[in-house]
Design a protein around this motif. Structure first.
Motif, short mmCIF file in Angstrom:
data_model
loop_
_atom_site.label_atom_id
_atom_site.label_comp_id
_atom_site.label_asym_id
_atom_site.label_seq_id
_atom_site.Cartn_x
_atom_site.Cartn_y
_atom_site.Cartn_z
N THR A 195 90.30 63.36 54.79
CA THR A 195 90.04 64.67 55.38
C THR A 195 89.14 64.54 56.61
OG1 THR A 195 90.28 65.77 53.24
CG2 THR A 195 89.08 66.97 54.96
N ASN A 196 88.10 63.74 56.50
CA ASN A 196 87.18 63.55 57.63
C ASN A 196 87.89 62.94 58.83
OD1 ASN A 196 85.04 64.61 56.18
ND2 ASN A 196 84.32 62.61 55.47
N LEU A 197 88.73 61.93 58.57
CA LEU A 197 89.46 61.30 59.67
C LEU A 197 90.44 62.28 60.30
CD1 LEU A 197 90.17 58.87 61.43
CD2 LEU A 197 91.81 58.17 59.66
N ALA A 198 91.18 63.02 59.46
CA ALA A 198 92.15 64.00 59.98
C ALA A 198 91.45 65.04 60.85
CB ALA A 198 92.88 64.67 58.83
N ASP A 199 90.27 65.50 60.42
CA ASP A 199 89.53 66.49 61.21
C ASP A 199 89.10 65.90 62.56
OD1 ASP A 199 89.83 68.43 59.32
OD2 ASP A 199 87.86 68.14 58.40
N ARG A 200 88.65 64.65 62.56
CA ARG A 200 88.25 64.02 63.82
C ARG A 200 89.44 63.88 64.76
NH1 ARG A 200 85.62 59.92 60.94
NH2 ARG A 200 86.89 58.31 61.95
N LEU A 201 90.57 63.46 64.21
CA LEU A 201 91.76 63.27 65.04
C LEU A 201 92.29 64.62 65.55
CD1 LEU A 201 93.70 60.49 63.08
CD2 LEU A 201 92.24 60.23 65.09
N LEU A 202 92.20 65.66 64.73
CA LEU A 202 92.66 66.98 65.16
C LEU A 202 91.78 67.53 66.28
CD1 LEU A 202 93.58 68.55 61.70
CD2 LEU A 202 95.15 68.18 63.61
N ARG A 203 90.47 67.28 66.18
CA ARG A 203 89.57 67.71 67.26
C ARG A 203 89.89 66.95 68.55
NH1 ARG A 203 85.72 67.88 63.01
NH2 ARG A 203 84.98 65.77 63.52
N LEU A 204 90.18 65.66 68.40
CA LEU A 204 90.54 64.85 69.57
C LEU A 204 91.85 65.34 70.17
CD1 LEU A 204 90.07 62.45 71.42
CD2 LEU A 204 91.11 60.98 69.68
N ALA A 205 92.83 65.67 69.31
CA ALA A 205 94.12 66.17 69.79
C ALA A 205 93.95 67.49 70.55
CB ALA A 205 95.08 66.37 68.62
N GLU A 206 93.07 68.36 70.04
CA GLU A 206 92.81 69.63 70.72
C GLU A 206 92.19 69.39 72.09
OE1 GLU A 206 90.09 73.66 70.21
OE2 GLU A 206 90.61 72.47 68.44
N LEU A 207 91.24 68.48 72.16
CA LEU A 207 90.60 68.17 73.44
C LEU A 207 91.62 67.59 74.43
CD1 LEU A 207 88.12 67.80 75.26
CD2 LEU A 207 87.72 65.61 74.11
N ARG A 208 92.49 66.70 73.95
CA ARG A 208 93.49 66.09 74.81
C ARG A 208 94.46 67.14 75.35
NH1 ARG A 208 94.98 61.16 75.11
NH2 ARG A 208 97.16 61.73 74.81
N ASN A 209 94.83 68.09 74.51
CA ASN A 209 95.72 69.16 74.96
C ASN A 209 95.04 70.02 76.02
OD1 ASN A 209 98.48 69.81 73.41
ND2 ASN A 209 97.14 68.67 72.05
#
Length: 426
Positions: A195-209
């Protein structure tokens, strides 16, 4: 393209340059070969004849000024510099001609492919710095984070890959303690670590978008999404029309999945969010690819990617290997298999030194026949897709798309630089 001291030289420049050198060395009676002339006409359009006359006049004048007579004369090094000045003057018109050729084909799909592949490659590099996971593993993490525990069959259906691939991915995630399950057929759920990793990656994906929308105002972004929605409706119609013409649905190799939150048939509008700019573009690419696979299979018995490769070869024939691969944005092995298949089917021929990477490729007569079918179908498909758009809408959409593409290029170059720096430290 040909290699020069500063990189690759477009074929039209090399053909004109060699002709000018021949005239200087042997006199005004030198003529271009019929194949070279045909290549120039294809690459330069109506200005090919005028360009030849300009180069011949310049070479004859230089020959006279230097007092050169007879044949077999040596061409001085400074002649190249003088030729380059003239060729630079011809370049804008030539590139405009080639751009016009490209726009007559399925440029929407090709540009979408190239944009999304750039984003995908930079994402791979970016996410790898958080944790070394393959793309499918990350997609499963994202899916479980958004939908909760799922059995492998439901995961397979959601991510669009077969159960065997999902099983291998789940096994890797279990070993990393990212997911857990009670027994082999029980639902798979995220652990706290996952869950922690998925949240970090999702935040990164949002920033990249969000980075992809840099220099795009709110009104411009809203107009961009509105055009995407119009294109999506037409793309769905194209797909349904082609399905009705085909008994069997032909699979497309497009890896970009449709946005699960958007159903074109439900009448729900696309959510305008900077953090979700890729989702509708991926859906548009998927629908165009699906209908294209059906169209080109029906008309030519070629796959979507085979169609694309054949069309790229025709756009700048004869094309060298490295130039072709760079335009496809694919690895050498996939491009190689496709080109080999086209050669075996008698649609493409190779010339030059032994070895695929040293050769130059051009369509055969049968290949050219299919290309004309492909280009006509592409024109019709492109016209159908863009029919609801006014000229200002098309121009504004193209301008915004170029900004997104530019931001994707910057993003990719940054990630490549970070990757090179990290490799240098190791």
């Amino acid at each position: 393209m040909m290699k020069g001291k500063s990189g690759e030289i477009p074929q039209w420049r090399s053909l004109l340059s060699e002709h000018a050198k021949s005239v200087y060395a042997d006199g005004a009676g030198v003529k271009t070969s019929s194949s070279d002339y045909e290549d120039l006409v294809h690459l330069m359009g109506p200005m090919a004849e005028e360009a030849l006359r300009i180069m011949e006049a310049f070479a004859s004048g230089a020959r006279s000024a230097d007092g050169v007579t007879g044949t077999g004369n040596e061409v001085p090094p400074e002649f190249d510099t003088r030729i380059a000045i003239i060729l630079n003057g011809l370049a804008p018109e030539t590139e405009t001609h080639r751009k016009g050729d490209a726009e007559a084909t399925s440029v929407i799909q090709q540009e979408l492919w190239q944009l999304l592949y750039k984003v995908r490659e930079s994402a791979e590099l970016s996410y790898a710095r958080e944790m070394e996971l393959v793309e499918l593993d990350r997609r499963i993490l994202f899916l479980l984070r958004s939908q909760g525990a799922l059995v492998p069959a439901d995961i397979s259906g959601s991510v669009g890959v077969d159960k065997a691939q999902v099983s291998r991915s789940v096994k890797r995630l279990l070993e990393l303690k990212m997911v857990e399950r009670d027994q082999i057929r029980a639902p798979v759920s995220l652990t706290r670590k996952g869950t922690n990793l998925a949240d970090r990656l999702l935040r990164l994906a949002e920033l990249r978008n969000r980075e992809l929308t840099f220099d795009i105002g709110d009104e411009e972004l809203a107009a961009f999404f509105a055009v995407i929605e119009k294109l999506l409706r037409r793309a769905v119609m194209l797909y349904e029309q082609e399905r009705s013409l085909n008994q069997n649905d032909v699979k497309s190799l497009n890896p970009f999945k449709m946005d699960p939150d958007y159903d074109p048939d439900a009448g729900s509008p696309i959510v305008i969010e900077r953090s979700r700019i890729l989702a509708p573009l991926m859906t548009l690419s998927a629908y165009i690819s699906r209908s294209g696979a059906l169209t080109f299979k029906r008309l030519t018995n070629l796959s979507n990617f085979e169609t694309w490769v054949l069309n790229e070869i025709a756009l700048d024939t004869p094309i060298d290997w490295n130039t072709l691969v760079s335009r496809l944005d694919r690895d050498h092995s996939q491009a190689g298999r496709t080109v080999s298949a086209l050669v075996e089917r008698g649609l493409v021929e190779r010339s030059g030194k032994p070895g695929r990477r040293h050769g130059r490729f051009r369509p055969t007569e049968e290949g050219q026949r299919l290309i004309e079918i492909i280009q006509e179908a592409s024109r019709q498909r492109g016209a159908f897709l863009t029919a609801p758009l006014s000229v200002p809408e098309r121009d504004q959409f193209a301008g915004t798309f170029e900004k997104v593409r530019r931001n994707a290029v910057v993003q990719l170059e940054r990630e490549r630089t970070f990757d090179e720096l990290e490799q240098g430290r190791s």
